[in-house]
Design a protein around this motif. Structure first.
Motif, PDB file in Angstrom:
ATOM      1  N   TYR A   1       7.170  -2.975   4.952  1.00  0.00           N
ATOM      2  CA  TYR A   1       6.803  -1.701   5.565  1.00  0.00           C
ATOM      3  C   TYR A   1       7.677  -0.557   5.059  1.00  0.00           C
ATOM      4  N   LEU A   2       8.946  -0.870   4.772  1.00  0.00           N
ATOM      5  CA  LEU A   2       9.833   0.143   4.193  1.00  0.00           C
ATOM      6  C   LEU A   2       9.273   0.652   2.877  1.00  0.00           C
ATOM      7  N   ASP A   3       8.897  -0.270   2.000  1.00  0.00           N
ATOM      8  CA  ASP A   3       8.504   0.124   0.648  1.00  0.00           C
ATOM      9  C   ASP A   3       7.104   0.701   0.562  1.00  0.00           C
ATOM     10  N   ARG A   4       6.325   0.604   1.649  1.00  0.00           N
ATOM     11  CA  ARG A   4       5.052   1.309   1.647  1.00  0.00           C
ATOM     12  C   ARG A   4       5.175   2.677   2.309  1.00  0.00           C
ATOM     13  N   SER A   5       6.124   2.824   3.234  1.00  0.00           N
ATOM     14  CA  SER A   5       6.148   4.007   4.101  1.00  0.00           C
ATOM     15  C   SER A   5       7.157   5.072   3.687  1.00  0.00           C
ATOM     16  N   ASN A   6       8.121   4.734   2.820  1.00  0.00           N
ATOM     17  CA  ASN A   6       9.109   5.758   2.471  1.00  0.00           C
ATOM     18  C   ASN A   6       8.525   6.849   1.583  1.00  0.00           C
ATOM     19  N   PHE A   7       7.269   6.680   1.164  1.00  0.00           N
ATOM     20  CA  PHE A   7       6.591   7.739   0.420  1.00  0.00           C
ATOM     21  C   PHE A   7       6.550   9.035   1.230  1.00  0.00           C
TER      22      PHE A   7
ATOM     23  N   GLY B   1      -1.466  19.453  -1.847  1.00  0.00           N
ATOM     24  CA  GLY B   1      -1.538  18.634  -0.644  1.00  0.00           C
ATOM     25  C   GLY B   1      -2.540  17.506  -0.799  1.00  0.00           C
ATOM     26  N   ALA B   2      -3.681  17.790  -1.437  1.00  0.00           N
ATOM     27  CA  ALA B   2      -4.705  16.766  -1.630  1.00  0.00           C
ATOM     28  C   ALA B   2      -4.204  15.659  -2.549  1.00  0.00           C
ATOM     29  N   MET B   3      -3.469  16.025  -3.615  1.00  0.00           N
ATOM     30  CA  MET B   3      -2.955  15.008  -4.536  1.00  0.00           C
ATOM     31  C   MET B   3      -1.878  14.154  -3.866  1.00  0.00           C
ATOM     32  N   SER B   4      -1.008  14.782  -3.075  1.00  0.00           N
ATOM     33  CA  SER B   4      -0.001  14.008  -2.331  1.00  0.00           C
ATOM     34  C   SER B   4      -0.668  13.002  -1.414  1.00  0.00           C
ATOM     35  N   SER B   5      -1.735  13.436  -0.753  1.00  0.00           N
ATOM     36  CA  SER B   5      -2.469  12.545   0.147  1.00  0.00           C
ATOM     37  C   SER B   5      -3.114  11.404  -0.623  1.00  0.00           C
ATOM     38  N   LEU B   6      -3.665  11.707  -1.809  1.00  0.00           N
ATOM     39  CA  LEU B   6      -4.333  10.680  -2.603  1.00  0.00           C
ATOM     40  C   LEU B   6      -3.333   9.648  -3.120  1.00  0.00           C
ATOM     41  N   ILE B   7      -2.157  10.105  -3.542  1.00  0.00           N
ATOM     42  CA  ILE B   7      -1.128   9.172  -4.023  1.00  0.00           C
ATOM     43  C   ILE B   7      -0.710   8.241  -2.886  1.00  0.00           C
ATOM     44  N   GLY B   8      -0.443   8.819  -1.719  1.00  0.00           N
ATOM     45  CA  GLY B   8      -0.047   7.998  -0.577  1.00  0.00           C
ATOM     46  C   GLY B   8      -1.136   7.022  -0.173  1.00  0.00           C
TER      47      GLY B   8
ATOM     48  N   LEU C   1      -0.035   9.067  11.558  1.00  0.00           N
ATOM     49  CA  LEU C   1       1.253   9.445  12.146  1.00  0.00           C
ATOM     50  C   LEU C   1       2.420   8.980  11.285  1.00  0.00           C
ATOM     51  N   VAL C   2       2.379   7.723  10.802  1.00  0.00           N
ATOM     52  CA  VAL C   2       3.497   7.173  10.032  1.00  0.00           C
ATOM     53  C   VAL C   2       3.758   7.987   8.771  1.00  0.00           C
ATOM     54  N   PHE C   3       2.698   8.321   8.037  1.00  0.00           N
ATOM     55  CA  PHE C   3       2.884   8.957   6.739  1.00  0.00           C
ATOM     56  C   PHE C   3       3.151  10.459   6.835  1.00  0.00           C
ATOM     57  N   TRP C   4       2.729  11.106   7.898  1.00  0.00           N
ATOM     58  CA  TRP C   4       2.852  12.557   7.921  1.00  0.00           C
ATOM     59  C   TRP C   4       3.741  13.104   9.023  1.00  0.00           C
ATOM     60  N   LEU C   5       4.280  12.251   9.895  1.00  0.00           N
ATOM     61  CA  LEU C   5       5.151  12.764  10.958  1.00  0.00           C
ATOM     62  C   LEU C   5       6.387  13.483  10.414  1.00  0.00           C
ATOM     63  N   PRO C   6       7.095  12.957   9.392  1.00  0.00           N
ATOM     64  CA  PRO C   6       8.262  13.717   8.885  1.00  0.00           C
ATOM     65  C   PRO C   6       7.902  15.125   8.424  1.00  0.00           C
ATOM     66  N   SER C   7       6.770  15.268   7.737  1.00  0.00           N
ATOM     67  CA  SER C   7       6.350  16.601   7.282  1.00  0.00           C
ATOM     68  C   SER C   7       5.959  17.485   8.461  1.00  0.00           C
ATOM     69  N   ILE C   8       5.291  16.908   9.472  1.00  0.00           N
ATOM     70  CA  ILE C   8       4.906  17.670  10.662  1.00  0.00           C
ATOM     71  C   ILE C   8       6.142  18.176  11.398  1.00  0.00           C
TER      72      ILE C   8
END
Length: 428
Positions: A32-38, A54-61, A256-263
């Protein structure tokens, strides 16, 4: 024939708990660490350095979940028919190297490729570990055992957000990926040395506990309702409903997991270190609720009523956070803490329920099917939340979407019923 009485860990012995569950927890934590630290990498400078929209960041993740979806069922069937131990060893070794490689790349296209491959090698980890625990723990133990496994999710995200943000500040997002990827390479060899696929193969297990565990598991298997083919299992009503349900649930979780730090960074104006620390709070609450809810579920001998109310509560939390809006960030954030804790609380009972409600000789394939649907939800959650936030310039639309998917996920659970023996396909 009557079903065997539930057997508790104290009656069967505790060696399995002390040996296997820490190993399972660490393995899933590293995955989970290595998938979520993105998410920390994006908020910590990757987006600006690589000039990503923003769209490219979302696509990479989100590309992680494409690989996850494609390879999950084949990997899980291998684990069920052959060796979980061997599969997890090679997967752990590969994902550690791929996770570290992310810190060396300068191309968005190459990042998409590596994230896809990372998803492919991680795909079988969760369902294979659920199959593994089902070989070692009885029905009465499985809710708590699964909860300890899946605690690797919120606890990892908790310390990941807290530590990785400051790691980026001390080094850079590139070094963060490399430093956090290498432990999985080492752990692959530790995992292989510590586990056995079945109790009968475990030289470290006390003979008395070994005999009791094997007898209890054999008695449970004798009660299993067989299915004639894998296709029959995949067409069954429980698998279809649980797949749709888990897809919807995963939209909210991974959004929530992928975008909470940015929020949090956008809402507070703090640096990535403090934002990561704040973003860790919902997952600390989630870990406590997971343990409590799983124990209550095991004691009650029931699963659904320890799943759907939490998901409904989480959806309401997202919606109320949306109503407060960014102008009331701290009350809205408090509701996000509530929503995050509520949507994680049912994981232990949920996966115990999935394993128990499906025909036992196809439980692994059914779990893989459900988890594959979850990976599709993970793709949409990761991509759509990032895209909506970037397109609308705020979080309102994404919060409404996550609230709606959580409520729908909650409403499906009461519709799932175990297949009655009379309905089971005949064996051939």
């Amino acid at each position: 024939m009557t079903a065997p009485a539930p057997t508790g860990p104290a009656e069967l012995g505790r060696q399995r708990w002390f040996r296997l569950l820490p190993v399972a927890f660490v393995t899933y934590s590293l995955a989970y660490l290595d998938r979520s630290n993105f998410s920390i990498g994006v908020a910590g400078g990757m987006k600006e350095e690589l000039v990503l929209t923003g769209a490219m960041s979302s696509l990479i993740g989100a590309s992680f979940f494409l690989g996850y979806c494609v390879f999950q069922i084949p990997g899980t069937l291998y684990a069920e028919r052959r060796s979980v131990r061997g599969l997890i060893f090679w997967c752990t070794l590969a994902w550690g190297l791929l996770a570290a490689v992310q810190g060396l790349l300068h191309s968005a296209v190459l990042l998409i490729v590596v994230r896809f491959l990372l998803g492919a090698v991680e795909a079988a980890v969760l369902p294979a570990m659920v199959v593994f625990l089902a070989r070692w723990f009885t029905k009465g133990e499985r809710g708590s055992a699964n909860a300890i496994l899946i605690l690797g999710n919120p606890i990892t995200v908790m310390w990941l957000n807290a530590v990785s943000g400051y790691l980026v500040e001390l080094t850079s997002w590139r070094e963060m990926f490399i430093i956090e990827g290498l432990p999985a390479v080492v752990w692959a060899f530790v995992f292989r040395a510590l586990v056995s696929d079945h109790p009968a193969e475990a030289k470290w297990l006390d003979d008395g506990e070994k005999q009791r565990v094997i007898a209890a598991l054999d008695a449970e298997r004798a009660q299993a309702t067989p299915a004639s083919t894998f296709a029959a299992a995949f067409r069954s009503r429980p698998v279809v409903l649980l797949s749709v349900q888990y897809l919807l649930w995963s939209v909210g979780v991974y959004g929530l997991v992928f975008w909470l730090p940015s929020i949090v960074a956008a809402g507070t104006g703090q640096g990535i270190g403090m934002s990561g620390l704040l973003a860790a709070i919902p997952f600390g609450v989630a870990a406590l609720l997971m343990v409590l809810n799983s124990r209550l579920s095991d004691r009650a001998g029931s699963r659904p009523r320890f799943v759907w109310p939490w998901l409904l509560f989480g959806g309401v939390g997202f919606y109320l956070s949306y109503l407060l809006g960014p102008d009331n960030f701290w009350p809205a954030f408090a509701l996000l803490v509530v929503a995050g804790g509520a949507m994680y609380a049912p994981y232990g009972p949920y996966f115990a329920h999935v394993a128990e409600i499906l025909p036992k000789n196809f439980a692994g394939a059914g779990i893989a099917c459900v988890n594959t649907a979850g990976s599709v939800g993970g793709f949409f959650g990761t991509y759509l939340v990032g895209w909506l936030n970037d397109t609308t310039g705020g979080t309102a639309a994404s919060f409404v979407m996550m609230a709606a998917t959580m409520v729908m996920a909650a409403l499906i659970i009461p519709l799932v019923r175990a297949q009655r023996p009379a309905e089971a396909p005949a064996t051939t």
